[in-house]
Design a protein around this motif. Structure first.
Motif, PDB file in Angstrom:
ATOM      1  N   ARG A   1       0.881  -1.172   0.000  1.00 57.05           N
ATOM      2  CA  ARG A   1       0.000   0.000   0.000  1.00 57.05           C
ATOM      3  C   ARG A   1       0.914   1.216   0.000  1.00 57.05           C
ATOM      4  NH1 ARG A   1      -5.130  -2.010   1.257  1.00 57.05           N
ATOM      5  NH2 ARG A   1      -5.148  -3.946   2.468  1.00 57.05           N
ATOM      6  N   LEU A   2       1.064   1.823  -1.173  1.00 59.93           N
ATOM      7  CA  LEU A   2       2.093   2.824  -1.398  1.00 59.93           C
ATOM      8  C   LEU A   2       1.515   4.234  -1.443  1.00 59.93           C
ATOM      9  CD1 LEU A   2       3.916   0.775  -4.177  1.00 59.93           C
ATOM     10  CD2 LEU A   2       4.537   0.935  -1.754  1.00 59.93           C
ATOM     11  N   SER A   3       2.393   5.205  -1.379  1.00 61.86           N
ATOM     12  CA  SER A   3       2.002   6.612  -1.384  1.00 61.86           C
ATOM     13  C   SER A   3       1.478   7.007  -2.757  1.00 61.86           C
ATOM     14  CB  SER A   3       3.207   7.486  -1.013  1.00 61.86           C
ATOM     15  OG  SER A   3       2.947   8.853  -1.301  1.00 61.86           O
ATOM     16  N   LYS A   4       0.247   7.482  -2.807  1.00 58.41           N
ATOM     17  CA  LYS A   4      -0.348   7.889  -4.077  1.00 58.41           C
ATOM     18  C   LYS A   4       0.315   9.153  -4.605  1.00 58.41           C
ATOM     19  CE  LYS A   4      -3.577   7.129  -7.198  1.00 58.41           C
ATOM     20  NZ  LYS A   4      -4.991   7.243  -6.827  1.00 58.41           N
ATOM     21  N   SER A   5       0.740  10.044  -3.709  1.00 61.36           N
ATOM     22  CA  SER A   5       1.375  11.277  -4.172  1.00 61.36           C
ATOM     23  C   SER A   5       2.751  11.002  -4.766  1.00 61.36           C
ATOM     24  CB  SER A   5       1.493  12.283  -3.023  1.00 61.36           C
ATOM     25  OG  SER A   5       2.247  11.748  -1.952  1.00 61.36           O
ATOM     26  N   ALA A   6       3.483  10.032  -4.205  1.00 59.03           N
ATOM     27  CA  ALA A   6       4.811   9.704  -4.728  1.00 59.03           C
ATOM     28  C   ALA A   6       4.729   8.825  -5.965  1.00 59.03           C
ATOM     29  CB  ALA A   6       5.641   8.997  -3.649  1.00 59.03           C
ATOM     30  N   LEU A   7       3.667   7.997  -6.057  1.00 57.88           N
ATOM     31  CA  LEU A   7       3.531   7.009  -7.137  1.00 57.88           C
ATOM     32  C   LEU A   7       2.121   7.072  -7.715  1.00 57.88           C
ATOM     33  CD1 LEU A   7       5.276   4.278  -5.017  1.00 57.88           C
ATOM     34  CD2 LEU A   7       6.223   5.139  -7.169  1.00 57.88           C
ATOM     35  N   PRO A   8       1.783   8.134  -8.448  1.00 61.12           N
ATOM     36  CA  PRO A   8       0.404   8.314  -8.911  1.00 61.12           C
ATOM     37  C   PRO A   8       0.022   7.470 -10.125  1.00 61.12           C
ATOM     38  CG  PRO A   8       1.768  10.129  -9.659  1.00 61.12           C
ATOM     39  CD  PRO A   8       2.651   9.289  -8.781  1.00 61.12           C
ATOM     40  N   ASN A   9       0.999   6.883 -10.808  1.00 59.59           N
ATOM     41  CA  ASN A   9       0.714   6.237 -12.092  1.00 59.59           C
ATOM     42  C   ASN A   9       0.635   4.721 -11.967  1.00 59.59           C
ATOM     43  OD1 ASN A   9       1.041   8.846 -13.296  1.00 59.59           O
ATOM     44  ND2 ASN A   9       3.255   8.534 -13.228  1.00 59.59           N
ATOM     45  N   GLY A  10      -0.593   4.203 -12.043  1.00 55.34           N
ATOM     46  CA  GLY A  10      -0.807   2.763 -12.055  1.00 55.34           C
ATOM     47  C   GLY A  10      -1.515   2.367 -13.330  1.00 55.34           C
ATOM     48  N   VAL A  11      -2.323   1.324 -13.259  1.00 53.73           N
ATOM     49  CA  VAL A  11      -3.125   0.882 -14.407  1.00 53.73           C
ATOM     50  C   VAL A  11      -4.361   1.767 -14.482  1.00 53.73           C
ATOM     51  CG1 VAL A  11      -4.406  -1.033 -15.428  1.00 53.73           C
ATOM     52  CG2 VAL A  11      -2.275  -1.470 -14.160  1.00 53.73           C
ATOM     53  N   THR A  12      -4.535   2.477 -15.589  1.00 53.82           N
ATOM     54  CA  THR A  12      -5.632   3.442 -15.706  1.00 53.82           C
ATOM     55  C   THR A  12      -6.992   2.794 -15.454  1.00 53.82           C
ATOM     56  OG1 THR A  12      -4.371   4.762 -17.295  1.00 53.82           O
ATOM     57  CG2 THR A  12      -6.758   5.091 -17.240  1.00 53.82           C
ATOM     58  N   ALA A  13      -7.193   1.601 -15.984  1.00 58.78           N
ATOM     59  CA  ALA A  13      -8.481   0.921 -15.833  1.00 58.78           C
ATOM     60  C   ALA A  13      -8.760   0.520 -14.395  1.00 58.78           C
ATOM     61  CB  ALA A  13      -8.525  -0.315 -16.725  1.00 58.78           C
ATOM     62  N   ALA A  14      -7.710   0.554 -13.529  1.00 55.60           N
ATOM     63  CA  ALA A  14      -7.869   0.189 -12.116  1.00 55.60           C
ATOM     64  C   ALA A  14      -7.807   1.414 -11.205  1.00 55.60           C
ATOM     65  CB  ALA A  14      -6.785  -0.814 -11.713  1.00 55.60           C
ATOM     66  N   GLU A  15      -7.791   2.609 -11.781  1.00 55.41           N
ATOM     67  CA  GLU A  15      -7.806   3.848 -10.993  1.00 55.41           C
ATOM     68  C   GLU A  15      -9.250   4.172 -10.630  1.00 55.41           C
ATOM     69  OE1 GLU A  15      -7.347   6.618  -8.765  1.00 55.41           O
ATOM     70  OE2 GLU A  15      -5.413   6.105  -9.660  1.00 55.41           O
ATOM     71  N   VAL A  16      -9.593   4.059  -9.334  1.00 55.71           N
ATOM     72  CA  VAL A  16     -10.981   4.204  -8.904  1.00 55.71           C
ATOM     73  C   VAL A  16     -11.193   5.391  -7.972  1.00 55.71           C
ATOM     74  CG1 VAL A  16     -11.356   1.721  -9.145  1.00 55.71           C
ATOM     75  CG2 VAL A  16     -10.702   2.654  -6.911  1.00 55.71           C
TER      76      VAL A  16
ATOM     77  N   THR B   1       4.479   3.917 -10.980  1.00 56.68           N
ATOM     78  CA  THR B   1       5.549   4.897 -11.123  1.00 56.68           C
ATOM     79  C   THR B   1       5.120   6.280 -10.654  1.00 56.68           C
ATOM     80  OG1 THR B   1       4.911   5.465 -13.390  1.00 56.68           O
ATOM     81  CG2 THR B   1       6.519   3.675 -13.116  1.00 56.68           C
ATOM     82  N   GLY B   2       6.120   7.116 -10.452  1.00 53.07           N
ATOM     83  CA  GLY B   2       5.913   8.521 -10.137  1.00 53.07           C
ATOM     84  C   GLY B   2       7.007   9.323 -10.810  1.00 53.07           C
ATOM     85  N   SER B   3       7.219  10.546 -10.363  1.00 49.57           N
ATOM     86  CA  SER B   3       8.232  11.405 -10.961  1.00 49.57           C
ATOM     87  C   SER B   3       9.623  10.880 -10.605  1.00 49.57           C
ATOM     88  CB  SER B   3       8.071  12.844 -10.450  1.00 49.57           C
ATOM     89  OG  SER B   3       9.078  13.687 -10.979  1.00 49.57           O
ATOM     90  N   GLY B   4      10.283  10.244 -11.567  1.00 49.58           N
ATOM     91  CA  GLY B   4      11.635   9.745 -11.366  1.00 49.58           C
ATOM     92  C   GLY B   4      11.739   8.534 -10.468  1.00 49.58           C
ATOM     93  N   VAL B   5      10.624   7.853 -10.202  1.00 54.09           N
ATOM     94  CA  VAL B   5      10.672   6.708  -9.293  1.00 54.09           C
ATOM     95  C   VAL B   5       9.660   5.655  -9.724  1.00 54.09           C
ATOM     96  CG1 VAL B   5       8.946   7.622  -7.689  1.00 54.09           C
ATOM     97  CG2 VAL B   5      10.713   6.071  -6.831  1.00 54.09           C
ATOM     98  N   GLY B   6       9.978   4.387  -9.447  1.00 55.93           N
ATOM     99  CA  GLY B   6       9.043   3.313  -9.746  1.00 55.93           C
ATOM    100  C   GLY B   6       9.190   2.192  -8.748  1.00 55.93           C
ATOM    101  N   VAL B   7       8.105   1.515  -8.459  1.00 50.09           N
ATOM    102  CA  VAL B   7       8.127   0.326  -7.609  1.00 50.09           C
ATOM    103  C   VAL B   7       7.569  -0.817  -8.442  1.00 50.09           C
ATOM    104  CG1 VAL B   7       7.261  -0.772  -5.522  1.00 50.09           C
ATOM    105  CG2 VAL B   7       7.830   1.663  -5.496  1.00 50.09           C
ATOM    106  N   TRP B   8       8.339  -1.916  -8.511  1.00 43.40           N
ATOM    107  CA  TRP B   8       7.972  -3.025  -9.384  1.00 43.40           C
ATOM    108  C   TRP B   8       8.004  -4.330  -8.616  1.00 43.40           C
ATOM    109  CZ3 TRP B   8       6.593  -1.240 -14.099  1.00 43.40           C
ATOM    110  CH2 TRP B   8       7.068   0.022 -14.449  1.00 43.40           C
ATOM    111  N   MET B   9       7.028  -5.179  -8.873  1.00 43.37           N
ATOM    112  CA  MET B   9       7.076  -6.554  -8.389  1.00 43.37           C
ATOM    113  C   MET B   9       7.648  -7.410  -9.514  1.00 43.37           C
ATOM    114  SD  MET B   9       3.642  -7.165  -6.177  1.00 43.37           S
ATOM    115  CE  MET B   9       3.413  -6.335  -4.598  1.00 43.37           C
ATOM    116  N   VAL B  10       8.780  -8.051  -9.236  1.00 41.75           N
ATOM    117  CA  VAL B  10       9.467  -8.888 -10.222  1.00 41.75           C
ATOM    118  C   VAL B  10       9.350 -10.333  -9.756  1.00 41.75           C
ATOM    119  CG1 VAL B  10      11.638  -9.318 -11.415  1.00 41.75           C
ATOM    120  CG2 VAL B  10      11.073  -6.984 -10.678  1.00 41.75           C
ATOM    121  N   LEU B  11       8.659 -11.147 -10.532  1.00 41.85           N
ATOM    122  CA  LEU B  11       8.342 -12.507 -10.120  1.00 41.85           C
ATOM    123  C   LEU B  11       9.247 -13.499 -10.842  1.00 41.85           C
ATOM    124  CD1 LEU B  11       4.472 -12.204 -10.446  1.00 41.85           C
ATOM    125  CD2 LEU B  11       5.897 -11.597  -8.504  1.00 41.85           C
ATOM    126  N   PRO B  12       9.893 -14.413 -10.121  1.00 38.30           N
ATOM    127  CA  PRO B  12      10.722 -15.426 -10.783  1.00 38.30           C
ATOM    128  C   PRO B  12       9.868 -16.399 -11.579  1.00 38.30           C
ATOM    129  CG  PRO B  12      10.503 -15.919  -8.448  1.00 38.30           C
ATOM    130  CD  PRO B  12       9.856 -14.577  -8.660  1.00 38.30           C
TER     131      PRO B  12
END
Length: 332
Positions: free
Chosen positions: A130-145, A182-193
């Motif tokens: 559960r991440l900061s929306k202000s720091a990371l505002p860009n997700g999947v558009t269809a899931a933005e509620v 993602t946000g301005s100059g930053v991204g958080v990613w789940m990388v699955l093996p």
């Protein structure tokens, strides 16, 4: 038992020139702090296992009102920590679950493993950041509620004339090795093996929630879901049906199947075509399907071996044995 491995990679795209703190783990007032020594600092509540802070190069990526955890939170855990060489490890344990976080010296990644010995009482197993929306505002558009009006249950919304839902962020498991926000100059990613989905509910075409943009930016990985299956998923080790479809047969060849220690009966000979088929460069003869009922108890958890032999009753021609050309093999 279920063992799942997840790498949660956090990356800042443009780092300023900064002197970082030393790599290691410290504990104070019920909070475990893990520092990568390269700009990533994570804080974990030692009582309940929640990740309460994710700071990368002085930027707070964690939401302050809801936290990051397995399932909906573990409630109460036993927490242990260790540092061995370049590896800092935090282990959280309940009676049925072990959650491990590892940070490597100089790497801005959080490596996560989950091991369970029982089905969670809520009926599903997930990791949710559960991440900061202000720091990371860009997700999947269809899931933005955020700001939408619920129109179906509590998870399908109308927003700007569109239906939006966290379910719309799903991707087929076979294609879902990386997802993030993602946000301005930053991204958080789940990388699955590659083995991440081996013990998950559903099959390779199963889809489940990856993201929801609400007042938080929610990033998910569903290991075991109580949601309706999006692909065929009957009991993995119960009775199954195997169908083999062939397009050509020579010398009355037809498939006989062995699954582990069980062998099918020999089916009736297919309709014969007086032609050598594959040696003439053709694979198209009479389309036929052979169905086999695999009894319950044949398949086991783990590795299973399927062997397909060709039965005939004929030795074939001098240089050409009985054979088949198969089009598909389907296990129901």
């Amino acid at each position: 038992m279920r063992k799942s491995l997840l790498q949660l990679a956090l990356g800042l795209l443009a780092l300023p020139s900064t002197v970082f703190a030393a790599f290691g783990i410290t504990s104070s007032s019920g909070v475990v702090t893990v520092d990568s020594g390269a700009g990533l600092v994570i804080k974990i509540n030692s009582s309940n296992g929640d990740i309460t802070s994710i700071v990368y190069s002085s930027k707070q990526l964690q939401d302050s009102s809801k936290f990051t955890h397995i399932s909906s939170g573990l409630g109460s855990v036993t927490t242990t920590t260790s540092v061995s060489g370049n590896y800092a490890k935090v282990t959280l344990k309940t009676s049925t679950l072990t959650q491990t976080y590892v940070v490597v010296n100089g790497q801005n990644n959080l490596y996560i493993s989950t091991y369970t010995t029982a089905e969670p009482s809520v009926g599903e197993l997930r990791f949710i950041a559960r991440l900061s929306k202000s720091a990371l505002p860009n997700g999947v558009t269809a899931a933005e509620v955020n700001g939408g009006t619920a129109i179906e249950g509590s998870d399908v919304f109308l927003l700007n004339g569109q239906t939006r839902s966290k379910f719309y962020s799903s991707k087929r498991f076979i294609e879902d090795q990386v997802h993030g926000v993602t946000g301005s100059g930053v991204g958080v990613w789940m990388v699955l093996p590659g083995t991440a989905y081996e013990t998950s509910s559903g099959g390779p075409f199963m889809r489940d929630i990856n993201n929801q943009g609400s007042s938080q930016q929610e990033l998910y990985w569903y290991m075991n879901s109580g949601h309706e299956q999006t692909t065929a998923s009957s009991s993995q080790i119960g009775a199954r049906t195997l169908v083999i479809r062939i397009t050509s047969s020579f010398a009355s060849g037809r498939p006989v199947v062995t699954v582990n220690s069980w062998t099918s009966s020999t089916p009736a000979a297919p309709t014969k075509i007086d032609s050598r088929g594959v040696t003439r460069g053709t694979w198209r003869g009479n389309n036929q399907a052979f169905t086999y009922s695999i009894p319950s108890g044949t398949l086991i958890a783990g590795k299973n071996t399927f062997t397909i032999n060709v039965a005939s009753g004929s030795s074939g021609d001098t240089f050409l044995s009985p054979n088949i050309v198969y089009d598909s093999i389907v296990l129901y």
